[in-house]
Design an enzyme around this catalytic site. Structure first.
Site, short mmCIF file in Angstrom:
data_model
loop_
_atom_site.label_atom_id
_atom_site.label_comp_id
_atom_site.label_asym_id
_atom_site.label_seq_id
_atom_site.Cartn_x
_atom_site.Cartn_y
_atom_site.Cartn_z
N SER A 139 0.73 -1.15 0.14
CA SER A 139 -0.08 0.18 -0.12
C SER A 139 0.97 1.15 0.00
O SER A 139 1.59 1.36 0.83
CB SER A 139 -0.99 0.11 1.35
OG SER A 139 -1.57 1.10 1.42
N LYS A 165 -1.31 -1.05 -4.32
CA LYS A 165 -2.28 -0.42 -4.06
C LYS A 165 -2.01 1.11 -4.01
O LYS A 165 -0.89 1.57 -3.02
CB LYS A 165 -2.85 -0.81 -2.76
CG LYS A 165 -3.84 -0.09 -1.93
CD LYS A 165 -4.49 -0.92 -0.68
CE LYS A 165 -4.48 0.00 0.38
NZ LYS A 165 -5.34 -0.85 1.59
N LYS A 167 -3.13 4.97 -2.40
CA LYS A 167 -3.85 5.71 -1.97
C LYS A 167 -4.34 6.93 -2.61
O LYS A 167 -3.59 7.46 -3.41
CB LYS A 167 -3.40 6.28 -0.43
CG LYS A 167 -2.98 5.26 0.44
CD LYS A 167 -4.47 4.81 1.12
CE LYS A 167 -4.01 3.60 2.47
NZ LYS A 167 -5.23 3.00 2.89
N ASP A 192 -7.37 2.90 -2.79
CA ASP A 192 -7.92 2.85 -1.56
C ASP A 192 -8.23 4.12 -1.33
O ASP A 192 -7.43 5.08 -1.21
CB ASP A 192 -7.03 2.07 -0.56
CG ASP A 192 -7.66 2.27 0.93
OD1 ASP A 192 -8.92 2.58 0.93
OD2 ASP A 192 -7.01 1.58 1.85
N GLU A 218 -11.00 0.46 -3.20
CA GLU A 218 -11.31 -0.17 -1.54
C GLU A 218 -11.96 1.20 -1.15
O GLU A 218 -11.57 2.50 -1.10
CB GLU A 218 -9.96 -0.50 -1.03
CG GLU A 218 -10.06 -0.78 0.21
CD GLU A 218 -8.56 -1.16 1.07
OE1 GLU A 218 -7.74 -1.47 0.06
OE2 GLU A 218 -8.47 -1.19 2.01
N ASP A 243 -13.39 -2.18 3.49
CA ASP A 243 -12.59 -2.21 4.54
C ASP A 243 -13.13 -1.70 5.90
O ASP A 243 -13.69 -2.35 6.48
CB ASP A 243 -11.25 -1.48 4.05
CG ASP A 243 -10.14 -1.14 5.47
OD1 ASP A 243 -10.49 -1.49 6.51
OD2 ASP A 243 -8.87 -0.47 4.97
N LYS A 267 -9.32 -7.23 8.17
CA LYS A 267 -8.14 -6.76 9.19
C LYS A 267 -8.78 -7.28 10.78
O LYS A 267 -9.57 -7.12 10.98
CB LYS A 267 -8.43 -5.15 9.52
CG LYS A 267 -7.65 -4.49 7.98
CD LYS A 267 -7.36 -2.98 8.40
CE LYS A 267 -6.94 -2.21 7.01
NZ LYS A 267 -7.12 -1.17 7.13
N GLY A 295 -3.73 -3.92 6.39
CA GLY A 295 -2.78 -3.81 7.02
C GLY A 295 -2.92 -2.36 7.91
O GLY A 295 -3.84 -1.56 7.49
#
Ligand code: OSB
Ligand code: MG
Length: 384
Positions: A139, A165, A167, A192, A218, A243, A267, A295
């Site tokens: 990420s 991934k 952000k 995400d 996400e 998530d 998670k 994570g």
């Protein structure tokens, strides 16, 4: 297996500077405050857990300080009052506590580690994991420019990570994805948003994102918005992944029933520990829904738990479980977590979490401690 005999619980806050600040749609963090949990039994065996509640209540409602308070005032007394004979008892005993899943989850996970150690078995096998190698992605936080992001992505792709991934947040989305996609047409790529978008305002952003062959988008919308996520999923080819929205098996069932997502990020902390994570994993497996391990910028202890969980059936997509060295100069476990050039981590062979905990290092980093008795009548507490 012989019954647990919990003696005390130790909370310990450590400060660990990240090698680089990590920026998401909700903020930036450069120094982690991490709550490490030890559960010790009357034979002196130690189980380790990490509470994943962050510094600020911007990911969800929890923080390290709320978690500390909930554990000290409610989790420990409930454990002390009810006899815990097995790790599978813990989530039932703690069920009266509403929300605060990360507080509960850190303690629950520590008890699973303890139980695995008492049985001289690895945590991942104790959890019924069946994969000796897990698949890893990374990420990557928001960067100052798309060029810097491209450098980071190039580095991680060359290191072997199986999925990248990015952000995103409003104003930093299409351009980023376009830059990365045009340089890497074939990689598994996802984004995400950490709930930064709104269906009524941002629909055209999603229509554009839908053209980049992303593996998933996400948590685009607010955590409570299962209905809006369902509306959005209907409009897109790209799978949505939830998530923040998934805090329990019930939420996962509702999300799938409503069509709010096609993929679930599990998670451990967010769902309250290994028992609930296993329940969601079992439900997802039965329904053919891909899952993966998320994570929370964990230290080695939380990372080791994530590795164990990722060996369960159905964790087919690469997780946000990456090498210790991406986060820390020196981790608090030995050896540090390393990732192969194929982007995999081998599940460790030793008992429990399977990594040695560097107590000297923890002591150096500790800024706050509390010990709570779980045995000999009511829980008593001493701060220090
Ligand atoms: O949404 O997955 C998230 C980090 C902090 C809070 C939320 C998230 C993340 C990450 C980083 O994406 C995952 C990691 O590398 O640990
Ligand atoms: Mg996320």
């Amino acid at each position: 297996m012989n019954k647990l005999n919990l003696e005390r619980l130790e909370l310990c806050e450590i400060e660990m500077p990240l090698r680089a600040p990590f920026e998401t749609s909700f903020g930036s963090v450069s120094k982690r405050r991490i709550l490490i949990i030890r559960v010790i039994d009357r034979d002196g065996a130690i189980g380790y857990g990490e509470c994943t509640a962050p510094e600020e209540p911007f990911y969800n409602h929890e923080t390290i300080d709320t978690a500390w308070s909930i554990i000290s005032s409610f989790v420990a007394p409930l454990l002390a009052r009810n006899s815990i004979e097995a790790a599978t008892d813990v989530s039932d005993v703690l069920a009266p506590i509403k929300g605060n899943r990360m507080a509960v989850g850190g303690v629950e996970a520590a008890i699973w580690d303890l139980e695995a150690k008492r049985g001289n078995t690895s945590l991942w096998q104790h959890l019924d994991g069946n994969r000796e190698q897990i698949n890893c992605g990374v990420s990557i936080g928001l960067q100052k420019t798309p060029e810097i992001l491209l450098e980071k992505v190039t580095h991680e792709v060359q290191s072997g990570y199986q999925r990248i991934k990015l952000k995103i947040k409003p104003g930093q989305d299409i351009e980023l994805v376009k830059t990365i996609r045009s340089n890497f047409p074939d990689i598994l790529l996802s984004v995400d948003a950490n709930s930064a978008y709104r269906l009524d305002r941002d629909i055209n952003v999603f229509e554009q994102l839908d053209e980049f062959g992303l593996l998933m988008i996400e948590q685009p919308l607010a955590a409570g918005d299962l209905v809006d996520h369902a509306k959005l999923q209907k409009l897109l080819k790209t799978s949505l992944c939830l998530d923040e929205s998934i805090t329990s098996l019930r939420e996962a069932q509702h999300a799938l029933e409503l069509g709010s997502c096609r993929i679930i990020n599990i998670k451990l902390g967010r769902v309250g520990g290994h028992s609930e994570a296993k329940a969601i994993q079992g439900f997802a497996a039965k329904n053919g829904v891909p899952i993966w391990c998320g994570g929370m910028l964990e230290s080695g202890i939380g990372r080791a738990h994530n590795i164990a969980m990722s060996t369960l059936p159905g964790f087919t997509l690469p997780g946000d479980v990456s090498a210790s060295a991406r986060y820390w100069e020196e981790d608090i476990i030995e050896p540090p977590v390393t990732v192969s050039s194929e982007g995999t981590i081998n599940a460790p062979k030793g008992p429990g979490i399977g990594y040695a905990v560097n107590e000297t290092k923890i002591e150096e980093l500790t800024v706050r401690k509390e010990t709570i008795r779980l045995y000999l009548g009511a829980a008593s507490s001493e701060s220090g």
